[in-house]
Write an enzyme that holds these catalytic residues in place. Structure first.
Site, short mmCIF file in Angstrom:
data_model
loop_
_atom_site.label_atom_id
_atom_site.label_comp_id
_atom_site.label_asym_id
_atom_site.label_seq_id
_atom_site.Cartn_x
_atom_site.Cartn_y
_atom_site.Cartn_z
N ALA A 44 0.84 -1.20 0.00
CA ALA A 44 0.00 0.00 0.00
C ALA A 44 0.87 1.25 0.00
O ALA A 44 2.04 1.21 0.40
CB ALA A 44 -0.91 0.00 1.22
N ASP A 45 0.27 2.34 -0.44
CA ASP A 45 0.92 3.64 -0.39
C ASP A 45 -0.15 4.69 -0.17
O ASP A 45 -1.23 4.62 -0.75
CB ASP A 45 1.69 3.93 -1.68
CG ASP A 45 2.66 5.08 -1.49
OD1 ASP A 45 3.77 4.82 -0.99
OD2 ASP A 45 2.31 6.23 -1.81
N THR A 46 0.15 5.66 0.69
CA THR A 46 -0.83 6.68 1.07
C THR A 46 -0.27 8.08 0.86
O THR A 46 0.90 8.33 1.17
CB THR A 46 -1.23 6.51 2.56
OG1 THR A 46 -1.78 5.20 2.73
CG2 THR A 46 -2.26 7.53 2.98
#
Length: 166
Positions: A44-46
């Site tokens: 994931a990346d935010t």
């Protein structure tokens, strides 16, 4: 198992936020899948976006203070991209949550930055910690703001498991 992926986070200027987080999560997942080809990989990346400006992790305390001042009293969006790799299956997507901050005083900002909490977080705050005191309301998945839309991911993983059993 948590395994950090060391990948380039460079993206083309002007890339929409949802594409940025999907691209970055895919890079991370692919890097780990090469090391662990028999495992199910979730990456994931935010990022935080306000008025078209992307706020990643602050590089120093002054940058954190500027980000928090910018977010103060405004509504911003938190985008989290996720990628799941399982064998030959490759799924990527994103979630968006809107977050409204109360107006913050300089004292609020200075004390929070001095705590060290914002230094490793997109947008310079963590909703799961002291940064929760800044949040007036959210519209969307709370866990997405923390960096992973857990309920959505759980449903995808259950669907993949059911497909594997058929």
């Amino acid at each position: 198992t948590v395994e950090p992926a060391s990948v380039s986070e460079n993206v083309l200027h002007g890339t929409p936020p949802m594409q940025i987080v999907e691209q970055l999560s895919a890079r991370k997942a692919e890097a780990i899948a090469k090391l662990r080809p028999n495992d199910t990989i979730l990456a994931a990346d935010t990022i935080v976006v306000l008025k078209g400006r992307i706020l990643g992790k602050p590089k120093d305390e002054e940058a954190a203070k500027q980000m928090l001042k910018y977010l103060s009293g405004n509504v911003h969006q938190v985008y989290t991209g996720y990628t799941i790799i399982q064998g030959k299956k490759f799924l990527t997507g994103h979630e968006v949550t809107s977050v409204e901050f109360y107006p913050l005083s300089q004292k609020d900002i200075d004390e929070y930055v001095a705590s060290g909490d914002p230094m490793d977080k997109a947008g310079a705050y963590g909703i799961q910690g002291k940064g929760a005191l800044f949040v007036k309301r959210i519209n969307g998945d709370f866990y997405n703001v923390m960096g992973l839309p857990i309920a959505k991911i759980s449903r995808i993983l259950r669907k993949l498991a059911a497909e594997s059993n058929n």
